[in-house]
Design a protein around this motif. Structure first.
Motif, PDB file in Angstrom:
ATOM      1  N   LYS A 183      -8.980  20.855 -18.403  1.00 25.98           N
ATOM      2  CA  LYS A 183      -8.659  21.020 -16.965  1.00 25.98           C
ATOM      3  C   LYS A 183      -8.122  19.969 -16.461  1.00 25.98           C
ATOM      4  O   LYS A 183      -8.200  18.304 -16.642  1.00 25.98           O
ATOM      5  N   GLU A 184      -6.911  20.021 -16.048  1.00 24.12           N
ATOM      6  CA  GLU A 184      -6.172  19.015 -15.291  1.00 24.12           C
ATOM      7  C   GLU A 184      -6.707  18.936 -13.733  1.00 24.12           C
ATOM      8  O   GLU A 184      -6.744  20.153 -13.188  1.00 24.12           O
ATOM      9  N   VAL A 185      -7.357  18.277 -13.088  1.00 24.65           N
ATOM     10  CA  VAL A 185      -7.572  18.170 -11.968  1.00 24.65           C
ATOM     11  C   VAL A 185      -6.034  17.574 -10.864  1.00 24.65           C
ATOM     12  O   VAL A 185      -5.160  16.015 -10.978  1.00 24.65           O
ATOM     13  N   ALA A 186      -5.528  18.632 -10.191  1.00 24.83           N
ATOM     14  CA  ALA A 186      -4.882  17.554  -9.488  1.00 24.83           C
ATOM     15  C   ALA A 186      -5.017  16.864  -7.742  1.00 24.83           C
ATOM     16  O   ALA A 186      -5.824  17.624  -7.214  1.00 24.83           O
ATOM     17  N   MET A 187      -4.082  16.167  -7.680  1.00 26.46           N
ATOM     18  CA  MET A 187      -4.392  14.841  -6.884  1.00 26.46           C
ATOM     19  C   MET A 187      -3.805  15.295  -5.968  1.00 26.46           C
ATOM     20  O   MET A 187      -2.772  16.247  -5.366  1.00 26.46           O
ATOM     21  N   ALA A 188      -4.440  16.111  -4.370  1.00 21.58           N
ATOM     22  CA  ALA A 188      -4.242  15.895  -3.400  1.00 21.58           C
ATOM     23  C   ALA A 188      -2.795  15.092  -3.163  1.00 21.58           C
ATOM     24  O   ALA A 188      -3.401  13.341  -3.187  1.00 21.58           O
ATOM     25  N   GLN A 189      -1.981  15.288  -1.718  1.00 19.91           N
ATOM     26  CA  GLN A 189      -1.115  14.489  -1.660  1.00 19.91           C
ATOM     27  C   GLN A 189      -1.709  13.345  -0.686  1.00 19.91           C
ATOM     28  O   GLN A 189      -1.426  11.952  -1.104  1.00 19.91           O
ATOM     29  N   TYR A 190      -2.551  13.760   0.043  1.00 20.40           N
ATOM     30  CA  TYR A 190      -3.488  12.393   1.336  1.00 20.40           C
ATOM     31  C   TYR A 190      -3.930  11.567   0.385  1.00 20.40           C
ATOM     32  O   TYR A 190      -4.345  10.086   0.886  1.00 20.40           O
ATOM     33  N   GLN A 191      -4.561  12.057  -0.964  1.00 18.53           N
ATOM     34  CA  GLN A 191      -5.162  11.432  -1.687  1.00 18.53           C
ATOM     35  C   GLN A 191      -4.250  10.059  -2.264  1.00 18.53           C
ATOM     36  O   GLN A 191      -4.787   9.049  -2.884  1.00 18.53           O
ATOM     37  N   SER A 192      -3.388  10.133  -2.882  1.00 18.55           N
ATOM     38  CA  SER A 192      -2.437   9.913  -3.985  1.00 18.55           C
ATOM     39  C   SER A 192      -1.508   8.623  -2.498  1.00 18.55           C
ATOM     40  O   SER A 192      -1.533   7.483  -2.617  1.00 18.55           O
ATOM     41  N   ILE A 193      -1.364   9.367  -1.398  1.00 13.81           N
ATOM     42  CA  ILE A 193      -1.025   8.065  -0.429  1.00 13.81           C
ATOM     43  C   ILE A 193      -2.504   7.384  -0.408  1.00 13.81           C
ATOM     44  O   ILE A 193      -1.896   5.900  -0.071  1.00 13.81           O
ATOM     45  N   ALA A 194      -3.267   7.301   0.171  1.00 13.63           N
ATOM     46  CA  ALA A 194      -4.569   6.911   0.390  1.00 13.63           C
ATOM     47  C   ALA A 194      -4.629   5.561  -0.787  1.00 13.63           C
ATOM     48  O   ALA A 194      -5.129   4.374  -0.984  1.00 13.63           O
ATOM     49  N   ASN A 195      -4.517   6.326  -1.893  1.00 13.06           N
ATOM     50  CA  ASN A 195      -4.688   5.102  -2.833  1.00 13.06           C
ATOM     51  C   ASN A 195      -2.702   4.966  -3.059  1.00 13.06           C
ATOM     52  O   ASN A 195      -3.081   2.819  -3.802  1.00 13.06           O
ATOM     53  N   ASP A 196      -2.103   4.194  -3.035  1.00  9.62           N
ATOM     54  CA  ASP A 196      -1.114   3.472  -2.497  1.00  9.62           C
ATOM     55  C   ASP A 196      -1.366   2.846  -1.778  1.00  9.62           C
ATOM     56  O   ASP A 196      -1.405   1.639  -1.596  1.00  9.62           O
ATOM     57  N   ILE A 197      -1.347   3.445  -0.347  1.00  8.11           N
ATOM     58  CA  ILE A 197      -1.671   2.099   0.049  1.00  8.11           C
ATOM     59  C   ILE A 197      -3.307   1.060   0.125  1.00  8.11           C
ATOM     60  O   ILE A 197      -3.082   0.019   0.528  1.00  8.11           O
ATOM     61  N   ARG A 198      -3.955   1.789  -0.844  1.00  7.06           N
ATOM     62  CA  ARG A 198      -5.426   0.505  -1.685  1.00  7.06           C
ATOM     63  C   ARG A 198      -4.821   0.225  -1.906  1.00  7.06           C
ATOM     64  O   ARG A 198      -5.083  -1.612  -1.670  1.00  7.06           O
ATOM     65  N   ASN A 199      -3.877  -0.209  -3.272  1.00  5.96           N
ATOM     66  CA  ASN A 199      -3.374  -1.168  -3.914  1.00  5.96           C
ATOM     67  C   ASN A 199      -2.214  -1.748  -3.216  1.00  5.96           C
ATOM     68  O   ASN A 199      -2.249  -2.660  -3.620  1.00  5.96           O
ATOM     69  N   GLN A 200      -1.841  -1.307  -1.917  1.00  8.65           N
ATOM     70  CA  GLN A 200      -0.949  -2.368  -1.017  1.00  8.65           C
ATOM     71  C   GLN A 200      -1.965  -3.570  -1.011  1.00  8.65           C
ATOM     72  O   GLN A 200      -0.851  -4.529  -0.459  1.00  8.65           O
ATOM     73  N   ILE A 201      -2.761  -2.864  -0.443  1.00 12.92           N
ATOM     74  CA  ILE A 201      -4.083  -4.234   0.195  1.00 12.92           C
ATOM     75  C   ILE A 201      -4.491  -5.121  -0.656  1.00 12.92           C
ATOM     76  O   ILE A 201      -4.236  -6.292  -1.158  1.00 12.92           O
ATOM     77  N   ILE A 202      -4.730  -4.119  -2.091  1.00 16.67           N
ATOM     78  CA  ILE A 202      -4.784  -5.173  -3.085  1.00 16.67           C
ATOM     79  C   ILE A 202      -3.795  -6.120  -3.736  1.00 16.67           C
ATOM     80  O   ILE A 202      -4.367  -7.363  -3.550  1.00 16.67           O
ATOM     81  N   ARG A 203      -3.187  -5.505  -3.167  1.00 16.75           N
ATOM     82  CA  ARG A 203      -1.601  -6.165  -4.223  1.00 16.75           C
ATOM     83  C   ARG A 203      -1.170  -8.530  -3.225  1.00 16.75           C
ATOM     84  O   ARG A 203      -0.841  -8.572  -3.501  1.00 16.75           O
ATOM     85  N   GLY A 204      -1.854  -7.338  -1.899  1.00 19.61           N
ATOM     86  CA  GLY A 204      -1.841  -8.328  -0.922  1.00 19.61           C
ATOM     87  C   GLY A 204      -0.581  -7.890   0.058  1.00 19.61           C
ATOM     88  O   GLY A 204       0.037  -9.179   1.270  1.00 19.61           O
ATOM     89  N   ASP A 205       0.013  -6.890   0.176  1.00 21.41           N
ATOM     90  CA  ASP A 205       1.342  -6.598   0.975  1.00 21.41           C
ATOM     91  C   ASP A 205       1.090  -6.158   1.841  1.00 21.41           C
ATOM     92  O   ASP A 205       1.386  -6.490   3.178  1.00 21.41           O
ATOM     93  N   TYR A 206      -0.550  -6.113   1.757  1.00 23.20           N
ATOM     94  CA  TYR A 206      -1.277  -6.187   3.532  1.00 23.20           C
ATOM     95  C   TYR A 206      -2.350  -6.762   3.842  1.00 23.20           C
ATOM     96  O   TYR A 206      -3.388  -6.746   3.034  1.00 23.20           O
ATOM     97  N   GLN A 207      -2.625  -7.739   4.496  1.00 20.41           N
ATOM     98  CA  GLN A 207      -3.508  -9.005   4.321  1.00 20.41           C
ATOM     99  C   GLN A 207      -5.374  -8.025   5.548  1.00 20.41           C
ATOM    100  O   GLN A 207      -4.602  -8.279   5.918  1.00 20.41           O
ATOM    101  N   GLN A 208      -5.851  -9.162   5.344  1.00 18.55           N
ATOM    102  CA  GLN A 208      -6.876  -8.303   5.819  1.00 18.55           C
ATOM    103  C   GLN A 208      -6.934  -8.959   7.163  1.00 18.55           C
ATOM    104  O   GLN A 208      -5.942  -9.988   7.846  1.00 18.55           O
ATOM    105  N   GLY A 209      -7.142  -7.491   8.179  1.00 19.17           N
ATOM    106  CA  GLY A 209      -6.851  -8.173   9.662  1.00 19.17           C
ATOM    107  C   GLY A 209      -5.202  -7.953   9.848  1.00 19.17           C
ATOM    108  O   GLY A 209      -5.284  -7.450  11.275  1.00 19.17           O
ATOM    109  N   ASP A 210      -4.287  -7.627   9.430  1.00 25.29           N
ATOM    110  CA  ASP A 210      -2.915  -6.876   9.105  1.00 25.29           C
ATOM    111  C   ASP A 210      -3.356  -5.707   9.421  1.00 25.29           C
ATOM    112  O   ASP A 210      -3.944  -4.605   9.496  1.00 25.29           O
TER     113      ASP A 210
END
Length: 115
Positions: free
Chosen positions: A6-33
């Motif tokens: 059973k493959e669970v397809a990730m909704a597009q908004y979840q994929s976008i949220a993951n990408d933004i979260r990863n950008q924050i973790i990588r430091g592309d966006y700093q705390q308070g930005d």
């Protein structure tokens, strides 16, 4: 006997949220930005503003970002790299594996009966 995966397809908004979260973790966006406005994010991800809003709502529920009405969306000051996404289950061992080996020690063993 055939087994079905059973493959669970990730909704597009979840994929976008993951990408933004990863950008924050990588430091592309700093705390308070401040994050780009929703229309810019919609153009960047080639999707609708409604989908972006759902992604940002998810990140806000997780405590990664917060919004100021009429001002914009910002990265939370107290965001921690050790926070998990709501839908992710990561056991303690997997989560802290980069710190070294996790071991348990039995300090005492006793049987206690209810009163």
């Amino acid at each position: 006997m055939m087994t079905l995966k059973k493959e669970v397809a990730m909704a597009q908004y979840q994929s976008i949220a993951n990408d933004i979260r990863n950008q924050i973790i990588r430091g592309d966006y700093q705390q308070g930005d401040q994050l780009p406005i929703q229309t810019e994010l919609a153009t960047q991800y080639a999707t609708s503003r409604v989908t972006i809003q759902k992604a940002l709502d998810l990140l806000q529920i997780e405590g990664v970002i917060y919004g100021k009405k009429g001002v914009g969306t910002f990265v939370t000051e107290q965001f921690s790299l050790y926070d998990n996404a709501v839908q992710d289950y990561m056991g303690l061992t997997k989560h802290y594996a980069q710190l070294g080996t996790i071991e348990s020690k039995l300090i005492s063993f006793e049987v206690r009966f209810p009163r």
